[in-house]
Design an enzyme around this catalytic site. Structure first.
Site, short mmCIF file in Angstrom:
data_model
loop_
_atom_site.label_atom_id
_atom_site.label_comp_id
_atom_site.label_asym_id
_atom_site.label_seq_id
_atom_site.Cartn_x
_atom_site.Cartn_y
_atom_site.Cartn_z
N CYS A 166 -41.33 -68.15 -20.61
CA CYS A 166 -42.01 -66.93 -20.50
C CYS A 166 -40.32 -66.55 -19.77
O CYS A 166 -39.61 -66.71 -19.68
CB CYS A 166 -43.22 -66.15 -19.76
SG CYS A 166 -42.85 -64.00 -20.93
N ARG B 73 -44.18 -53.60 -24.52
CA ARG B 73 -44.87 -55.53 -24.44
C ARG B 73 -45.53 -55.87 -26.00
O ARG B 73 -46.02 -54.93 -26.14
CB ARG B 73 -46.21 -55.71 -23.00
CG ARG B 73 -44.98 -55.18 -22.13
CD ARG B 73 -46.76 -55.43 -20.86
NE ARG B 73 -46.20 -56.95 -20.52
CZ ARG B 73 -45.68 -57.63 -19.87
NH1 ARG B 73 -44.99 -56.70 -18.49
NH2 ARG B 73 -45.59 -58.73 -19.91
N HIS C 77 -48.18 -68.38 -23.64
CA HIS C 77 -48.99 -68.37 -22.93
C HIS C 77 -50.77 -69.08 -22.79
O HIS C 77 -50.46 -69.68 -24.16
CB HIS C 77 -49.93 -67.41 -21.26
CG HIS C 77 -48.44 -66.99 -20.89
ND1 HIS C 77 -47.67 -67.10 -20.05
CD2 HIS C 77 -47.10 -65.77 -21.54
CE1 HIS C 77 -46.90 -66.56 -20.01
NE2 HIS C 77 -47.39 -65.77 -20.52
N1 GLN Z 1 -41.49 -60.10 -16.57
C1 GLN Z 1 -41.44 -60.96 -17.66
C2 GLN Z 1 -41.50 -60.11 -19.11
O1 GLN Z 1 -42.64 -59.47 -19.21
C3 GLN Z 1 -42.41 -62.06 -18.23
C4 GLN Z 1 -43.54 -62.03 -18.60
C5 GLN Z 1 -44.21 -63.81 -18.11
O2 GLN Z 1 -43.33 -64.80 -17.48
N2 GLN Z 1 -45.54 -63.50 -18.54
O3 GLN Z 1 -40.86 -60.81 -19.98
#
Ligand code: GLN
Length: 234
Positions: free
Chosen positions: A95, A130, A194
């Protein structure tokens, strides 16, 4: 144990979203079965990273605030990290870590954070959205299926020399558009998963560890390690 591997946990104190540190636990679990002892060191702000000191590296995900801090510091490690990658060093990046290995990441507030450009991808922002949820992908070369959980606002587009970690079966992946998820370049594995990724996808842990062993001990035979059966779940 017969083999020692030195592992750099890049910014392990800052980049650890959704328990990505579980990847270090999973690596240890598989390493033991391969007769390998891991020596893990967090390499964080204002600390040197020397490519020659490490056999394996892990770079977890982070929130935009932490990424802003890391994006500045990582420029001081750019040359050595690139050297590590170009000399076939195995690295897992998740990520936020994945995003910062590329050219740039545009945060939710529109700020453009530079990456180190060691890999040829870039990451754009989404407007007030998101990608969140379970995701399943399949790797075209190995036929392996990987399971995970994604939660990112960034939309990544992979570039030259990179192939996807997998093609999306369900979920959004790199950008919700081109059906790809993650990236593989040399021995670098990148993903938005994740979960943590290695606790659910031991095959990737095995690929990383075997690559590190072969690179460090080129005259030894690791067919036994390569044949290690991987449990469906950690
Ligand atoms: N901040 C980054 C995004 O929102 C990475 C998020 C993360 O590592 N889960 O894309």
């Amino acid at each position: 144990m017969t083999y020692d591997l030195n592992v750099a946990h890049l910014y392990g104190d800052l980049m650890n979203t959704y328990g990505d540190v579980g990847n270090i636990l999973a690596l240890n679990y598989y390493a033991k079965q391969m007769d390998v002892k891991l020596h893990v060191k967090i390499v964080s702000l204002e600390e040197d990273f020397h490519a020659a000191d490490y056999d394996l590296a892990f770079f977890g995900g982070g929130q935009d605030f932490e990424q802003t801090i890391v994006a500045k510091d990582i420029q001081t490690k750019k040359v050595e990290l690139t050297k590590f990658i170009e000399s076939d060093g195995p690295l897992l990046a998740i990520c936020g870590g994945y995003q910062l290995l590329g050219h740039y990441y545009i945060g939710a507030d529109g700020e453009k954070l530079p990456g180190i450009g060691a890999l040829d991808h870039y990451t754009l922002k989404q407007d007030n959205h998101r990608f969140i949820g379970n995701i399943v992908i399949k790797n075209a070369e190995t036929g392996e299926t990987y399971h995970g959980f994604e939660n990112h606002q960034g939309r990544t587009f992979i570039g030259q020399g990179e192939r996807p970690l997998g093609n999306v079966i369900s979920g959004k992946g790199n950008n919700g558009e081109d059906g790809t998820e993650g990236a593989i370049y040399k021995n670098v594995y990148c993903s938005y998963f994740h979960g943590p990724i290695l606790t659910r996808n031991g095959d990737i842990a095995k690929h990383l560890l075997v690559a590190a062993l072969k690179r460090k001990f080129p005259d030894e035979d690791f067919s036994q390690q390569e044949a290690l059966p991987i449990p469906a779940t950690f």
